[in-house]
Design a protein around this motif. Structure first.
Motif, mmCIF file in Angstrom:
data_model
loop_
_atom_site.group_PDB
_atom_site.id
_atom_site.type_symbol
_atom_site.label_atom_id
_atom_site.label_comp_id
_atom_site.label_asym_id
_atom_site.label_seq_id
_atom_site.Cartn_x
_atom_site.Cartn_y
_atom_site.Cartn_z
ATOM 1 N N VAL A 193 0.841 -1.200 0.000
ATOM 2 C CA VAL A 193 0.000 0.000 0.000
ATOM 3 C C VAL A 193 0.877 1.252 0.000
ATOM 4 O O VAL A 193 0.604 2.221 -0.727
ATOM 5 C CB VAL A 193 -0.965 -0.012 1.210
ATOM 6 C CG1 VAL A 193 -1.666 1.317 1.370
ATOM 7 C CG2 VAL A 193 -1.973 -1.137 1.067
ATOM 8 N N SER A 194 1.950 1.231 0.772
ATOM 9 C CA SER A 194 2.878 2.374 0.812
ATOM 10 C C SER A 194 3.537 2.589 -0.540
ATOM 11 O O SER A 194 3.692 3.727 -0.991
ATOM 12 C CB SER A 194 3.945 2.147 1.875
ATOM 13 O OG SER A 194 3.369 1.998 3.132
ATOM 14 N N MET B 78 2.356 1.760 -3.526
ATOM 15 C CA MET B 78 1.378 2.297 -4.475
ATOM 16 C C MET B 78 1.094 3.778 -4.197
ATOM 17 O O MET B 78 1.009 4.585 -5.121
ATOM 18 C CB MET B 78 0.076 1.494 -4.415
ATOM 19 C CG MET B 78 0.187 0.078 -4.929
ATOM 20 S SD MET B 78 0.728 0.021 -6.647
ATOM 21 C CE MET B 78 2.331 -0.726 -6.479
ATOM 22 N N THR B 79 0.996 4.145 -2.929
ATOM 23 C CA THR B 79 0.766 5.550 -2.574
ATOM 24 C C THR B 79 1.950 6.412 -2.998
ATOM 25 O O THR B 79 1.764 7.483 -3.608
ATOM 26 C CB THR B 79 0.533 5.681 -1.058
ATOM 27 O OG1 THR B 79 -0.551 4.847 -0.688
ATOM 28 C CG2 THR B 79 0.244 7.119 -0.678
ATOM 29 N N LEU B 80 3.144 5.970 -2.692
ATOM 30 C CA LEU B 80 4.342 6.720 -3.061
ATOM 31 C C LEU B 80 4.485 6.830 -4.577
ATOM 32 O O LEU B 80 4.869 7.889 -5.095
ATOM 33 C CB LEU B 80 5.577 6.048 -2.454
ATOM 34 C CG LEU B 80 6.879 6.820 -2.478
ATOM 35 C CD1 LEU B 80 6.735 8.120 -1.692
ATOM 36 C CD2 LEU B 80 7.994 5.979 -1.883
ATOM 37 N N THR B 81 4.146 5.773 -5.288
ATOM 38 C CA THR B 81 4.211 5.796 -6.752
ATOM 39 C C THR B 81 3.216 6.804 -7.325
ATOM 40 O O THR B 81 3.556 7.580 -8.228
ATOM 41 C CB THR B 81 3.946 4.389 -7.324
ATOM 42 O OG1 THR B 81 4.928 3.489 -6.821
ATOM 43 C CG2 THR B 81 3.997 4.394 -8.831
ATOM 44 N N LEU B 82 1.997 6.809 -6.801
ATOM 45 C CA LEU B 82 1.004 7.780 -7.286
ATOM 46 C C LEU B 82 1.445 9.214 -7.024
ATOM 47 O O LEU B 82 1.300 10.087 -7.885
ATOM 48 C CB LEU B 82 -0.354 7.508 -6.632
ATOM 49 C CG LEU B 82 -1.083 6.260 -7.110
ATOM 50 C CD1 LEU B 82 -2.335 6.017 -6.279
ATOM 51 C CD2 LEU B 82 -1.434 6.365 -8.587
ATOM 52 N N LEU B 83 2.002 9.453 -5.838
ATOM 53 C CA LEU B 83 2.505 10.799 -5.533
ATOM 54 C C LEU B 83 3.657 11.185 -6.461
ATOM 55 O O LEU B 83 3.747 12.325 -6.910
ATOM 56 C CB LEU B 83 2.951 10.878 -4.078
ATOM 57 C CG LEU B 83 1.835 10.812 -3.031
ATOM 58 C CD1 LEU B 83 2.429 10.740 -1.626
ATOM 59 C CD2 LEU B 83 0.908 12.006 -3.173
ATOM 60 N N THR C 199 14.472 4.991 -3.707
ATOM 61 C CA THR C 199 13.270 4.229 -3.358
ATOM 62 C C THR C 199 13.635 2.847 -2.855
ATOM 63 O O THR C 199 13.075 2.362 -1.866
ATOM 64 C CB THR C 199 12.336 4.111 -4.577
ATOM 65 O OG1 THR C 199 12.035 5.418 -5.057
ATOM 66 C CG2 THR C 199 11.066 3.389 -4.231
#
Length: 138
Positions: free
Chosen positions: A29-30, A32-37, A116
């Protein structure tokens, strides 16, 4: 060993496995969130963050699955060998993945990819150690 001790040991092993799996889900989840940001900033940075996160996540998850097979087992040799094989495979996969990414995609933002990768290694260690240290559920 009494039946109660065996049951308690099996419950502890199950609880440990559950916590490690929870850590892996939180990492996903982290990521995917970091990738979207990162994609909001730039597509090149987003791709580098995604590749760096996957370069960490895939071998780490395989390593965890290999290691978790023998948690709680009485054969400590099997546990040790699965950890050695999993860790060696993880290192080979990361090295091969870096080589593949940097040769196939020379325009990738290498600094972001490596940052990353390093971030998730540290994040994964901290997250797993916190979850493992929590008191057992009643």
């Amino acid at each position: 060993m009494t039946e109660h001790q065996v049951t308690t040991q099996a419950q502890q092993a199950t609880d440990f496995k559950r916590r490690i799996i929870t850590a892996k889900v939180v990492e996903l989840v982290s990521l995917m969130t970091l990738t979207l940001l990162a994609f909001l900033v730039s597509s090149e940075i987003g791709i580098a963050v995604l590749l760096g996160g996957l370069l960490y996540a895939i071998p780490q998850w395989v390593f965890s699955l290999l290691s978790l097979r023998f948690v709680g087992a009485e054969q400590s040799v099997s546990l040790f060998l699965s950890i050695v094989v999993g860790f060696t495979g993880k290192l080979v996969f990361v090295a091969f993945g870096c080589a593949l990414i940097f040769t196939r995609y020379p325009g990738v933002a290498a600094g972001w990819l490596m940052a990353t990768l390093l971030f998730f290694y540290v994040y994964g260690l901290i997250l797993s150690s916190i979850l493992i240290q929590l008191p057992p559920r009643r």
